[in-house]
Scaffold this active site. Sequence first.
Site, short mmCIF file in Angstrom:
data_model
loop_
_atom_site.label_atom_id
_atom_site.label_comp_id
_atom_site.label_asym_id
_atom_site.label_seq_id
_atom_site.Cartn_x
_atom_site.Cartn_y
_atom_site.Cartn_z
N SER A 144 -27.14 2.72 14.33
CA SER A 144 -25.89 2.40 13.67
C SER A 144 -25.88 2.96 12.25
O SER A 144 -26.70 2.56 11.41
CB SER A 144 -25.72 0.88 13.63
OG SER A 144 -24.81 0.54 12.62
N THR A 150 -37.28 6.03 10.94
CA THR A 150 -38.51 6.79 11.19
C THR A 150 -39.12 6.38 12.53
O THR A 150 -39.54 7.22 13.33
CB THR A 150 -39.51 6.55 10.05
OG1 THR A 150 -38.86 6.91 8.83
CG2 THR A 150 -40.76 7.38 10.21
N ILE A 187 -46.19 4.23 8.70
CA ILE A 187 -45.82 5.35 9.57
C ILE A 187 -47.00 5.64 10.51
O ILE A 187 -46.82 5.96 11.68
CB ILE A 187 -45.43 6.59 8.74
CG1 ILE A 187 -44.14 6.28 7.96
CG2 ILE A 187 -45.22 7.82 9.63
CD1 ILE A 187 -43.69 7.36 6.98
N THR A 221 -49.77 2.90 5.47
CA THR A 221 -50.22 2.72 6.86
C THR A 221 -49.08 2.48 7.85
O THR A 221 -49.33 2.45 9.06
CB THR A 221 -51.21 1.54 6.94
OG1 THR A 221 -50.71 0.46 6.15
CG2 THR A 221 -52.57 1.93 6.43
N LYS A 241 -50.80 15.73 0.22
CA LYS A 241 -51.41 14.52 -0.36
C LYS A 241 -52.89 14.50 0.00
O LYS A 241 -53.25 14.61 1.16
CB LYS A 241 -50.69 13.30 0.23
CG LYS A 241 -51.32 11.98 -0.13
CD LYS A 241 -50.56 10.80 0.46
CE LYS A 241 -51.33 9.51 0.27
NZ LYS A 241 -50.72 8.36 0.96
N VAL A 294 -25.76 -3.05 18.24
CA VAL A 294 -26.05 -3.91 19.39
C VAL A 294 -25.56 -5.32 19.07
O VAL A 294 -25.99 -5.94 18.09
CB VAL A 294 -27.57 -3.93 19.70
CG1 VAL A 294 -27.89 -4.95 20.78
CG2 VAL A 294 -28.05 -2.55 20.07
N ALA A 321 -44.89 8.36 1.96
CA ALA A 321 -46.28 8.80 1.85
C ALA A 321 -46.98 8.57 3.19
O ALA A 321 -46.80 7.53 3.82
CB ALA A 321 -46.99 8.01 0.75
N ILE A 373 -25.29 0.22 9.66
CA ILE A 373 -26.46 -0.55 9.20
C ILE A 373 -27.38 0.35 8.37
O ILE A 373 -27.90 -0.07 7.35
CB ILE A 373 -27.21 -1.17 10.40
CG1 ILE A 373 -26.32 -2.20 11.11
CG2 ILE A 373 -28.52 -1.81 9.96
CD1 ILE A 373 -26.92 -2.82 12.34
P1 FAD Z 1 -35.48 1.19 9.60
O1 FAD Z 1 -35.62 2.39 8.77
O2 FAD Z 1 -34.96 -0.05 8.96
O3 FAD Z 1 -34.54 1.58 10.81
C1 FAD Z 1 -33.93 0.60 11.61
C2 FAD Z 1 -32.93 1.26 12.53
O4 FAD Z 1 -32.41 0.28 13.41
C3 FAD Z 1 -31.73 1.87 11.81
O5 FAD Z 1 -31.38 3.09 12.44
C4 FAD Z 1 -30.64 0.85 12.02
O6 FAD Z 1 -29.37 1.43 12.00
C5 FAD Z 1 -31.01 0.36 13.40
N1 FAD Z 1 -30.48 -0.97 13.73
C6 FAD Z 1 -30.81 -2.17 13.18
N2 FAD Z 1 -30.10 -3.17 13.77
C7 FAD Z 1 -29.35 -2.58 14.72
C8 FAD Z 1 -28.39 -3.07 15.66
N3 FAD Z 1 -28.07 -4.38 15.75
N4 FAD Z 1 -27.78 -2.19 16.47
C9 FAD Z 1 -28.05 -0.85 16.40
N5 FAD Z 1 -28.94 -0.34 15.54
C10 FAD Z 1 -29.57 -1.20 14.70
N6 FAD Z 1 -44.56 3.55 5.27
C11 FAD Z 1 -45.44 4.55 5.08
O7 FAD Z 1 -46.09 4.99 6.01
N7 FAD Z 1 -45.60 5.07 3.83
C12 FAD Z 1 -44.98 4.58 2.75
O8 FAD Z 1 -45.13 5.11 1.66
C13 FAD Z 1 -44.11 3.47 2.92
N8 FAD Z 1 -43.47 2.90 1.87
C14 FAD Z 1 -42.69 1.79 2.08
C15 FAD Z 1 -42.15 1.08 1.01
C16 FAD Z 1 -41.41 -0.08 1.24
C17 FAD Z 1 -40.90 -0.86 0.09
C18 FAD Z 1 -41.14 -0.50 2.54
C19 FAD Z 1 -40.30 -1.72 2.81
C20 FAD Z 1 -41.65 0.20 3.62
C21 FAD Z 1 -42.45 1.32 3.40
N9 FAD Z 1 -43.03 1.98 4.46
C22 FAD Z 1 -43.91 3.01 4.25
C23 FAD Z 1 -42.69 1.62 5.81
C24 FAD Z 1 -41.69 2.64 6.36
O9 FAD Z 1 -40.58 2.69 5.52
C25 FAD Z 1 -41.27 2.25 7.74
O10 FAD Z 1 -42.41 2.07 8.54
C26 FAD Z 1 -40.46 3.33 8.38
O11 FAD Z 1 -39.39 3.73 7.55
C27 FAD Z 1 -39.91 2.88 9.69
O12 FAD Z 1 -38.82 2.04 9.52
P2 FAD Z 1 -38.09 1.60 10.84
O13 FAD Z 1 -37.62 2.81 11.56
O14 FAD Z 1 -38.97 0.65 11.57
O15 FAD Z 1 -36.85 0.75 10.31
#
Ligand code: FAD
Length: 502
Positions: free
Chosen positions: A38, A13, A347, A345, A77, A184, A49, A41
């Site tokens: 990736s 996201t 997103i 909070t 919502k 990476v 939400a 991963i």
């Molecule tokens: P991730 O989704 O983990 O993405 C990480 C990315 O990095 C992936 O594409 C992966 O492939 C890549 N990556 C990692 N390492 C490497 C590498 N070495 N080389 C290349 N690529 C790599 N937020 C809300 O706003 N509302 C909610 O209801 C909510 N519920 C949640 C419930 C839980 C239990 C959790 C843990 C989180 C929740 N969140 C919520 C937070 C929300 O899920 C995240 O803020 C959002 O999904 C963003 O995730 P991200 O993109 O930072 O990480």
Amino acid sequence: MAIEHIVIVGGGTAGWMAAAALSRIRDGRDLRITVVESEMIGTVGVGEATIPPFVGFNRVLDIDEREFLSEVQGTFKLGIQFVNWGQVGESYIHPFGNYGYDIGGIGFHQVWHKLRQRGDKRPLQLFNLETMAAHFGKFSRSEDYAREDLPPMNYAYHINATAYAQYLRKYAEKRGVVRKEGIVKDVALDGETGFVTALTLDSGTRIEGDFFVDCTGFRGVLIEQALETGYEDWTHYLLCDRAVALPCNRDDGSPPPPFTRAIAHKAGWQWQVPLQHRNGNGHVYCSQFMEADEAHDILVANLAGKPTAEPNHLRFVTGRRKKFWNRNVVALGLASGFMEPLESTSIHLINTGVNKLIATLSLDGVTEAQASTYNRLATKEYEKIRDFLVLHYKATRRDDSEFWNYCRTMDVPDTLTEKIEIFKANGQIFREEDELFTTTSWAAVMMGQGIQMEGTSPMADGVADSSVKEIDEMEKSIQWLVQRMPSHQQYLEKYCRAAVAA
Ligand code: FAD
């Protein structure tokens, strides 16, 4: 050094929100944007939400709401229903939008309190449109009734997280963002400045860049593994450190309610996020007080239907990076910190992080002033949200488990203690600087969990006398409006029926 190539690492996201928003500054410029992600991963796969500013994020991107909701199997919502938080068996709604409106410069809840003392029995919830619509399972957008004498409808969405990342990927690629698949494996730093200069992928491909956005989730591949920025741990305030997520069908055929449910259990809480075709569910818990098996069993016992996937067990440490912007790297999403999903909070913080980045970034190069401004603003934002989340745990009367005993008696930040004390004294709530949560948010959670105003505002006396008619009108107009709204289910069918089953 001029910025000609921005490299975003991570395609969850955070990565795709950053790519979509940054793609808008490419227009007419020779700026390259690359997303490295990736499939091996994968993404965290939760986060469904949102809160109202997210609607604004989509509008800035010119995203068509109907098409968007249909593709992400989205629902509307209007707030969050908290069950069993103050005490087992109690529940309240923390609504988007306000309780009434300020009268004579005084918060509506303070005037209401005065009337209450004089024997008026009407609950505060009658004066909030979102609470009333949520209660009756109704929905309309302000555009549908377009009348200035009626209160606006404040809403956010429930979305399928995987479909959302895919949607934004299409959006960003259409606007020239290039995606590279790979892990990476190595991060090169400049010997003098310590800036990140290039990444090497598992395939051996080298990607050079001028500015990097770390969206690698909890791993923090650039911000932590390469730059060793450090992490401020907040687990003494926000104890939960594990979650198990498990989507399910709604087998009873019940319509999706227009709100999220957060149901407290004995060492944490469970979310229920209704999409058009299924519910997102998860149990957030504290590993000091509960094992994974028990958390899983409690969740399975409280599902609305058959699970549609395998359980996804997650670990996290609540807190934040000591710096969000370090050298030429900005961390967004889970790479920047995590305060648990209780008020949806995360997103939102990606959204405001991207906004701040675009506002501070100069394509002429990175300066220390940019980084320190960004860090100061983001730190304040994190701390204000932290206090609001801690309030939910501290303001409990539950004494039925070790977890709740700890929460009820724990030390909390002074800033929060002051907020509670002032509210008790006369109901005053100060919304400081650009604080996310409104007066109504604070009042809803405090009163919903049993913190009461003990005194009244000296200003409220006169206002309460002169505004009885106005207050009656407020109540009537909300009732009138809610009665005429379609059900949430009817609205979804007509407005944005999901294109593909979840
Ligand atoms: P991730 O989704 O983990 O993405 C990480 C990315 O990095 C992936 O594409 C992966 O492939 C890549 N990556 C990692 N390492 C490497 C590498 N070495 N080389 C290349 N690529 C790599 N937020 C809300 O706003 N509302 C909610 O209801 C909510 N519920 C949640 C419930 C839980 C239990 C959790 C843990 C989180 C929740 N969140 C919520 C937070 C929300 O899920 C995240 O803020 C959002 O999904 C963003 O995730 P991200 O993109 O930072 O990480």
